[in-house]
Design an enzyme around this catalytic site. Sequence first.
Site, PDB file in Angstrom:
ATOM      1  N   LYS A 177      49.333  -2.327 -35.092  1.00  0.00           N
ATOM      2  CA  LYS A 177      50.052  -1.135 -35.564  1.00  0.00           C
ATOM      3  C   LYS A 177      50.326  -1.220 -37.063  1.00  0.00           C
ATOM      4  O   LYS A 177      50.101  -0.267 -37.815  1.00  0.00           O
ATOM      5  CB  LYS A 177      51.380  -0.992 -34.796  1.00  0.00           C
ATOM      6  CG  LYS A 177      51.187  -0.599 -33.336  1.00  0.00           C
ATOM      7  CD  LYS A 177      52.470  -0.772 -32.531  1.00  0.00           C
ATOM      8  CE  LYS A 177      52.211  -0.487 -31.049  1.00  0.00           C
ATOM      9  NZ  LYS A 177      53.371  -0.756 -30.193  1.00  0.00           N
ATOM     10  N   ASP A 206      58.911   6.062 -31.317  1.00  0.00           N
ATOM     11  CA  ASP A 206      58.427   5.750 -29.969  1.00  0.00           C
ATOM     12  C   ASP A 206      58.925   6.798 -28.966  1.00  0.00           C
ATOM     13  O   ASP A 206      58.573   6.742 -27.787  1.00  0.00           O
ATOM     14  CB  ASP A 206      58.917   4.357 -29.539  1.00  0.00           C
ATOM     15  CG  ASP A 206      57.758   3.456 -29.126  1.00  0.00           C
ATOM     16  OD1 ASP A 206      56.615   3.943 -29.081  1.00  0.00           O
ATOM     17  OD2 ASP A 206      58.010   2.267 -28.854  1.00  0.00           O
ATOM     18  N   GLN A 254      59.509  -3.083 -30.491  1.00  0.00           N
ATOM     19  CA  GLN A 254      58.431  -3.458 -29.566  1.00  0.00           C
ATOM     20  C   GLN A 254      59.021  -3.937 -28.234  1.00  0.00           C
ATOM     21  O   GLN A 254      59.903  -4.797 -28.212  1.00  0.00           O
ATOM     22  CB  GLN A 254      57.554  -4.548 -30.205  1.00  0.00           C
ATOM     23  CG  GLN A 254      56.350  -4.945 -29.376  1.00  0.00           C
ATOM     24  CD  GLN A 254      55.317  -3.816 -29.213  1.00  0.00           C
ATOM     25  OE1 GLN A 254      55.104  -3.024 -30.130  1.00  0.00           O
ATOM     26  NE2 GLN A 254      54.684  -3.752 -28.068  1.00  0.00           N
TER      27      GLN A 254
END
Length: 300
Positions: free
Chosen positions: A50, A117, A94
Amino acid sequence: MLAEIVDGRALARKVVEDVRAGMASLDRAPGLAVILAGDDPASHVYVNGKVKRAREIGFNAEVILLPADTTEDRVLAEIAALNARDEIDGILVQLPLPDGINTLRVMAAVDPAKDVDGLHALNAGRLSQGSGGLIPCTPLGCMKIIRSLVPDLTGSHAVVIGSSNIVGKPMAALLLDARATVTQTHIHTRDTQFICRGADILVSAVGKPGLVRGDWIKPRAIVLDVGTTRVAKPEGGHRIVGDVAFEEALHVAGAITPVPGGVGPMTIACLMENTLTAARARAEARRSVPRSVAEKAWLA
Ligand code: NAD
């Protein structure tokens, strides 16, 4: 006739090109921060991918590494610091977080405007109401893949296997919003195979290699394999496999995403898109502040 194998990398390149073009409207590069706690090897691989892609595009990207024994308070403190930094447009924590840390509390701490997200309750609520907000990257990428194959989903039957907050639930919400009839299954569903056989669009987001067999698939259906499981190779190292028995599915489905090279690249591309979306919305909000101050002065 064999199924079309969807080239997720090519679709992702197109999304990234659009993101690059969209950056021209900003007066500074978007800023993305990733919090990575613990030493899960897969998480490290995903985060590196990413951040690498973000930097290639020209974003400012940084990783905050925390040890596996980090505390929830420490994670919350890092998020508070990132929320306060104006040059950070997107914050990604994450998952999975180390044991003992409450994921929902952590997600609730992220500024919804920076929640790239799409996991903050405000963004999840907006998605379920079809009223905008930041959408989780994997389902967003899946929707782009599906739309590239079937522009109009009205009346289609879509089945989503898996009901997590990050993939399954937002995937079902997006399909519903696109006027599909949606069935969502999970570990407690009875006769998943029978349900799947009725699906024009089948999305599997479980993490169980070989779960979806060829005879689960309706002829010519579109199959999206979100699952990614690391399996050891006999010669050493690992490879990534999906949920779908690919060779079997190839002889039944109309189109199928491979693993790797299907949904994964689109997830990363959509993270870039979400970061640009957040940067633009925040720039717009900054521009509107002086106007509202002026309005207040005029009204006073
Ligand atoms: P999760 O563990 O949070 O959720 C899994 C879901 O599958 C649950 O809803 C569970 O009820 C359901 N499930 C488990 N066993 C089942 C079974 N036998 N039949 C039907 N349903 C069953 O996982 P997640 O975070 O949603 O991720 C799912 C998979 O997708 C994982 O393999 C993950 O690595 C992968 N993933 C891939 C990407 C990508 O970019 N390709 C992104 C996110 C997640």
